[in-house]
Structure formats: structure tokens, C-alpha cells
Design a protein around this motif. Structure first.
Motif, short mmCIF file in Angstrom:
data_model
loop_
_atom_site.label_atom_id
_atom_site.label_comp_id
_atom_site.label_asym_id
_atom_site.label_seq_id
_atom_site.Cartn_x
_atom_site.Cartn_y
_atom_site.Cartn_z
N LYS A 81 -9.53 -5.44 7.46
CA LYS A 81 -9.93 -4.06 7.20
C LYS A 81 -8.89 -3.26 6.41
CE LYS A 81 -13.24 -2.42 8.69
NZ LYS A 81 -14.55 -2.27 8.07
N HIS A 82 -7.66 -3.75 6.35
CA HIS A 82 -6.59 -3.02 5.67
C HIS A 82 -5.91 -3.96 4.67
CE1 HIS A 82 -7.08 -1.07 9.59
NE2 HIS A 82 -6.81 0.05 8.95
N SER A 83 -6.24 -3.79 3.38
CA SER A 83 -5.61 -4.63 2.37
C SER A 83 -4.11 -4.34 2.31
CB SER A 83 -6.24 -4.37 1.00
OG SER A 83 -5.87 -3.08 0.53
N GLU A 84 -3.35 -5.26 1.79
CA GLU A 84 -1.89 -5.08 1.70
C GLU A 84 -1.54 -3.82 0.92
OE1 GLU A 84 1.88 -5.70 2.74
OE2 GLU A 84 0.25 -7.02 3.35
N SER A 85 -2.23 -3.60 -0.21
CA SER A 85 -1.92 -2.40 -1.02
C SER A 85 -2.31 -1.13 -0.27
CB SER A 85 -2.61 -2.47 -2.37
OG SER A 85 -4.00 -2.52 -2.24
N GLU A 86 -3.46 -1.17 0.42
CA GLU A 86 -3.88 0.00 1.19
C GLU A 86 -2.88 0.27 2.31
OE1 GLU A 86 -7.68 1.53 3.86
OE2 GLU A 86 -7.38 -0.62 3.57
N PHE A 87 -2.44 -0.78 2.97
CA PHE A 87 -1.50 -0.66 4.07
C PHE A 87 -0.19 -0.03 3.58
CE2 PHE A 87 0.88 -2.77 7.69
CZ PHE A 87 0.20 -2.09 8.68
N THR A 88 0.29 -0.46 2.43
CA THR A 88 1.52 0.09 1.85
C THR A 88 1.33 1.56 1.50
OG1 THR A 88 2.09 -2.09 0.97
CG2 THR A 88 3.21 -0.19 -0.01
N ARG A 89 0.20 1.90 0.90
CA ARG A 89 -0.08 3.30 0.54
C ARG A 89 -0.16 4.19 1.78
NH1 ARG A 89 -3.91 1.12 -2.96
NH2 ARG A 89 -5.56 1.83 -1.58
N MET A 90 -0.64 3.65 2.89
CA MET A 90 -0.75 4.46 4.11
C MET A 90 0.61 5.00 4.52
SD MET A 90 -3.52 2.72 6.65
CE MET A 90 -2.79 1.11 6.70
N TRP A 91 1.66 4.19 4.40
CA TRP A 91 2.99 4.63 4.84
C TRP A 91 3.59 5.69 3.93
CZ3 TRP A 91 1.74 3.38 9.13
CH2 TRP A 91 1.31 2.11 9.48
N GLU A 92 3.06 5.78 2.72
CA GLU A 92 3.54 6.80 1.79
C GLU A 92 2.93 8.17 2.08
OE1 GLU A 92 2.54 5.10 -1.99
OE2 GLU A 92 4.03 3.52 -1.81
N ARG A 93 1.86 8.19 2.84
CA ARG A 93 1.23 9.47 3.19
C ARG A 93 2.12 10.21 4.18
NH1 ARG A 93 -4.89 8.45 4.76
NH2 ARG A 93 -4.57 10.57 5.47
N LYS A 94 2.30 11.49 3.97
CA LYS A 94 3.19 12.28 4.81
C LYS A 94 2.72 12.37 6.26
CE LYS A 94 4.91 15.11 1.08
NZ LYS A 94 4.98 16.42 0.49
N ASN A 95 1.42 12.29 6.49
CA ASN A 95 0.93 12.48 7.85
C ASN A 95 0.92 11.19 8.67
OD1 ASN A 95 -1.20 11.42 6.33
ND2 ASN A 95 -2.76 12.47 7.54
N VAL A 96 1.29 10.05 8.10
CA VAL A 96 1.36 8.80 8.85
C VAL A 96 2.79 8.65 9.37
CG1 VAL A 96 1.09 6.30 8.79
CG2 VAL A 96 -0.45 7.74 7.47
N LYS A 97 2.92 8.72 10.69
CA LYS A 97 4.24 8.72 11.30
C LYS A 97 4.76 7.32 11.62
CE LYS A 97 3.28 13.19 13.41
NZ LYS A 97 1.92 13.36 12.96
N SER A 98 3.85 6.40 11.90
CA SER A 98 4.25 5.04 12.26
C SER A 98 3.06 4.10 12.16
CB SER A 98 4.81 5.01 13.68
OG SER A 98 3.74 5.10 14.62
#
Length: 155
Positions: free
Chosen positions: A119-136
């Protein structure tokens, strides 16, 4: 007219939830207190029993943190997760989370479970951590607004 609009809205909500991956919300206050203090309470149906045993039996080394609990609470939380684990339940979500799981080599955490990886591609997963509201990595609610209620949108 108002009844028709209300009925249409209710059907739309029901249809959207029916297409979402859903888990029974965790309402057990002992589990919420033990696990929810540091991260969202994860649904037992996301992992098989073997993984929950490994995770909950080694809380002093909980992914780089000491999440130790007293023996009684730890046993309670473990039992809670084992009773509803993905390889025990026959719900739609549990079956999806067990798909492609090798019980001889079970996932070590939710983010390594085959369902999560699909459900979470590697590129999507990496982009998630760049979002300010994702803490962990345990911050599912940052992207899945209804995650704590047990609802994950299915795309």
C-alpha cells in the motif's frame, strides 16, 4: 425532500466506509493507556501472533525505546493482541494483512508487513517523512485521518 437528502448522505458515508479497510476501534482503556501514550494504538489484526509476541515480549528494546510495562500490564496487552491477531481473526482486514505473510519468517513490524509495503510505495513512503505533519513511522493519523477509529481509506 430533507429525508431524501439525509438518506442520500447516509448512503454515501456508508458506501465510503464499506470500501475502506476497517478495524474494530480499540476501546480497551488498559491497552490505550499502555500503548497510546507514545503512539497510536495499533490494531491486532495488522500482524500475526508471532510478531506481537516478539514485539510485546521485548518492550525494553521497543524499536530503540524502553517501553517497559509492569508484568501484569504487559501480559494483558500481549493477550489482547494475541486474541485478535491477523492469523486468528477472519475479518476482511485481518485476511488482507495476512496475505503473503510467511509465518516461518513473520514481519518484524507493521511497516515491514506485506500489506503495508503493497500500500505504500518506496517513493511515497519517503515523501511521507518530508511532510511537516508526519512525526514518526507510527504517525498513521497524519495521512489517514480516521486511523485511530480503525478506518483506513482503500485506494
Amino acid at each position: 425532500m430533507k429525508k431524501a437528502l439525509f438518506l442520500a448522505a447516509a448512503l454515501a458515508v456508508t458506501a465510503s466506509v464499506a470500501h475502506a479497510e476497517s478495524f474494530t476501534p480499540i476501546t480497551d482503556q488498559k491497552v490505550i493507556a499502555a500503548c497510546g501514550e507514545c503512539h497510536m494504538t495499533f490494531f491486532p489484526q495488522m500482524l500475526p501472533q508471532a510478531t506481537w509476541k516478539k514485539i510485546i515480549s521485548d518492550l525494553p528494546n521497543h524499536f530503540g525505546e524502553d517501553a517497559s510495562l509492569d508484568a501484569e500490564t504487559q501480559a494483558y496487552v500481549l493477550n489482547y493482541h494475541l486474541n485478535d491477531a491477523a492469523d486468528v481473526q477472519s475479518t476482511r482486514a485481518a485476511k488482507k494483512w495476512m496475505d503473503k505473510v510467511d509465518l516461518n519468517n513473520p514481519p518484524t513490524r507493521i511497516v515491514t508487513a506485506p500489506r503495508f509495503v503493497r500500500k505504500h510505495s518506496e517513493s511515497e513512503f519517503t515523501r511521507m517523512w518530508e511532510r511537516k505533519n508526519v512525526k514518526s513511522k507510527a504517525d498513521c493519523v497524519a495521512c489517514h485521518k480516521n486511523a485511530q477509529r480503525g478506518i483506513f481509506e482503500d485506494d
